[in-house]
Write an enzyme that holds these catalytic residues in place. Structure first.
Site, short mmCIF file in Angstrom:
data_model
loop_
_atom_site.label_atom_id
_atom_site.label_comp_id
_atom_site.label_asym_id
_atom_site.label_seq_id
_atom_site.Cartn_x
_atom_site.Cartn_y
_atom_site.Cartn_z
N SER A 49 -59.38 -18.77 42.97
CA SER A 49 -57.97 -19.07 43.62
C SER A 49 -58.42 -18.64 45.15
O SER A 49 -57.60 -18.54 46.06
CB SER A 49 -56.59 -18.77 43.05
OG SER A 49 -57.04 -20.04 41.75
N CYS A 257 -49.65 -22.80 38.86
CA CYS A 257 -50.00 -21.89 40.62
C CYS A 257 -50.50 -23.65 41.39
O CYS A 257 -49.17 -23.92 41.51
CB CYS A 257 -51.21 -21.18 40.20
SG CYS A 257 -50.74 -20.11 41.88
N LEU A 258 -51.29 -23.88 41.02
CA LEU A 258 -51.77 -25.16 42.21
C LEU A 258 -51.24 -26.35 41.98
O LEU A 258 -50.39 -27.02 42.45
CB LEU A 258 -53.03 -25.20 42.92
CG LEU A 258 -53.93 -26.28 43.99
CD1 LEU A 258 -52.78 -25.91 45.29
CD2 LEU A 258 -55.03 -26.82 44.09
N GLN A 261 -47.05 -26.54 42.33
CA GLN A 261 -47.30 -26.77 43.55
C GLN A 261 -47.82 -29.03 44.00
O GLN A 261 -47.41 -29.13 44.15
CB GLN A 261 -48.07 -26.16 44.69
CG GLN A 261 -47.66 -24.14 44.24
CD GLN A 261 -48.33 -23.82 44.86
OE1 GLN A 261 -49.61 -24.39 46.26
NE2 GLN A 261 -48.22 -22.76 45.38
N HIS A 342 -49.41 -16.61 36.27
CA HIS A 342 -50.43 -16.80 35.83
C HIS A 342 -49.31 -16.53 34.05
O HIS A 342 -50.31 -16.19 33.89
CB HIS A 342 -52.00 -17.08 35.74
CG HIS A 342 -52.51 -17.08 37.04
ND1 HIS A 342 -53.34 -17.68 37.23
CD2 HIS A 342 -51.56 -17.03 38.47
CE1 HIS A 342 -53.22 -18.19 38.65
NE2 HIS A 342 -52.55 -18.06 39.22
N GLU A 344 -51.30 -17.37 31.30
CA GLU A 344 -52.44 -16.57 30.89
C GLU A 344 -52.72 -14.97 31.14
O GLU A 344 -54.07 -15.09 30.47
CB GLU A 344 -54.02 -17.61 30.19
CG GLU A 344 -54.46 -17.95 31.61
CD GLU A 344 -53.92 -17.72 33.34
OE1 GLU A 344 -54.76 -17.59 34.03
OE2 GLU A 344 -52.99 -18.58 32.77
#
Length: 368
Positions: A49, A257-258, A261, A342, A344
């Protein structure tokens, strides 16, 4: 003792910071961002990322427990440059394989130390993230040339740059009552996402980020994981179109995350670029469904615009306790939930790992 080689960080606004070189020598352009984590520098360096970015660590000394072979979140480092106040030359840890300087040299990452990283962070907080160049080759007569290159620099095709190119089938680390088949779309996934699924008995197939919905569904998955990754989510128009098809399939989908989105964009919402983003292992997130606040690990410069989420399609389930930005969406219309942080961790708190268990529960219900 030989004199330490100089290095410079030049920002797009003309700010010039002089320090000392460590890691690789040379010159590298990127978007300058900061990470507030006190540990986890190896995970930062190997998180895809961060593709296209020069990372500033706010913690004053980096490298005190060295680099080991176990905590790599991908096969290499993806950062464009690295900025620290001080690096530790003599790390102490039973797993040490090399110093951070040796690792950065091996990976070819141009790095700078000996500058006031907290002062730099304050500047980025006030002005917003901006392009910069880390160089061991600065001369005053090159200033305008470098500033022009900074004006031209942009991060493009980020997902394509970090995603795998072939399908990879992974077994389950532990066998449960049933080994659920999960397809992990690789937009730049961290290995601990894979480990978190495998430890829950999932057989995981990792596919390139641009894989079509038809090819994914042909694998007969019980669930689909949309990974983290770099870049502007809105530029991934082809991937967004495929995610929309996956949502209509009824197969359970979990996005991080991405992936979070891209799912929002696939359902008609919009994303915005944050002034300086959230990067670190200490971001407070409130779970609105359970009225609890968790400390989370995050790395993102974009966020979903909560005002554009269609309430008939889904609702905001998590928000950032600092600035109120969207941190999670649960979808009414689709068999899907997503989070911006995140769960994890790696590195960071694992308070929200329960979300992987919710994903397993969703698959147990047969996608209903």
């Amino acid at each position: 003792m030989s004199e330490q080689k100089k290095a410079w960080l030049l920002l797009a606004d003309g700010t010039l910071l002089e320090g000392y070189s460590f890691g690789a020598a040379g010159e590298s352009f990127g978007e300058v961002v900061f990470n507030t984590g006190m540990t986890g520098y190896q995970e930062v360096l190997t998180d895809p990322s961060y593709y296209g970015q020069i990372v500033v660590q706010t913690y004053p000394i980096i490298g005190n427990y060295g680099i080991n072979t176990d905590d790599m979140e991908s096969q290499k480092s993806w950062v464009q440059g690295y900025v620290v106040s001080e690096w530790c030359k003599y790390p102490s840890n039973f797993r040490v394989a090399m110093t951070i300087d040796e690792f950065l040299k091996k990976e070819g990452i141009v790095s700078i130390c000996g500058i006031a990283t907290r002062t730099l962070t304050k500047k980025l907080r006030e002005a917003g993230v901006m392009n910069g160049v880390v160089t061991t080759e600065y001369r005053e007569d090159r200033r305008e040339e470098l500033l022009e290159k900074l004006r031209q620099f942009s991060i493009v095709d980020a997902v394509k740059a970090v995603s795998c190119t072939e399908v990879q089938k992974m077994g389950a680390a532990e066998e449960g009552d049933k080994a659920y088949r999960v397809v992990l779309m690789d937009f730049g996934y961290k290995r601990n996402i894979l480990r978190s699924l495998q430890s829950r008995g999932c057989q995981v197939t990792v596919v390139p980020g641009h894989t079509s919905a038809e090819d994914i569904l042909a694998l007969s998955p019980d669930g689909i994981m949309l990974s983290n990754g770099p870049g502007d989510p809105a530029e991934n128009t082809a991937i967004i179109a495929e995610i929309a098809k996956l949502l209509h399939s009824g197969v359970p989908v979990f996005g991080i995350c991405l992936g979070h989105q891209l799912t929002a964009l696939a359902t008609g919402a919009k994303t915005i670029k944050l002034k300086y983003g959230h990067r670190g292992a200490n971001q407070p997130v409130k779970d609105l469904d359970h009225d609890r606040t968790y400390i989370t690990s995050q790395n993102h410069g974009y966020a979903v615009d909560g005002g554009t989420v269609d309430e008939s399609v889904g609702y905001v389930s998590h928000v950032n306790a600092n600035d109120g930005t969207v941190e999670g969406i649960r979808y009414r219309k689709y068999n899907c939930f997503t989070v911006q942080f995140h769960p994890e961790a790696s590195a960071g708190p694992k308070d929200t790992a329960y979300l992987f268990d919710e994903f397993i529960d969703l698959m147990k219900k047969g996608g209903k």
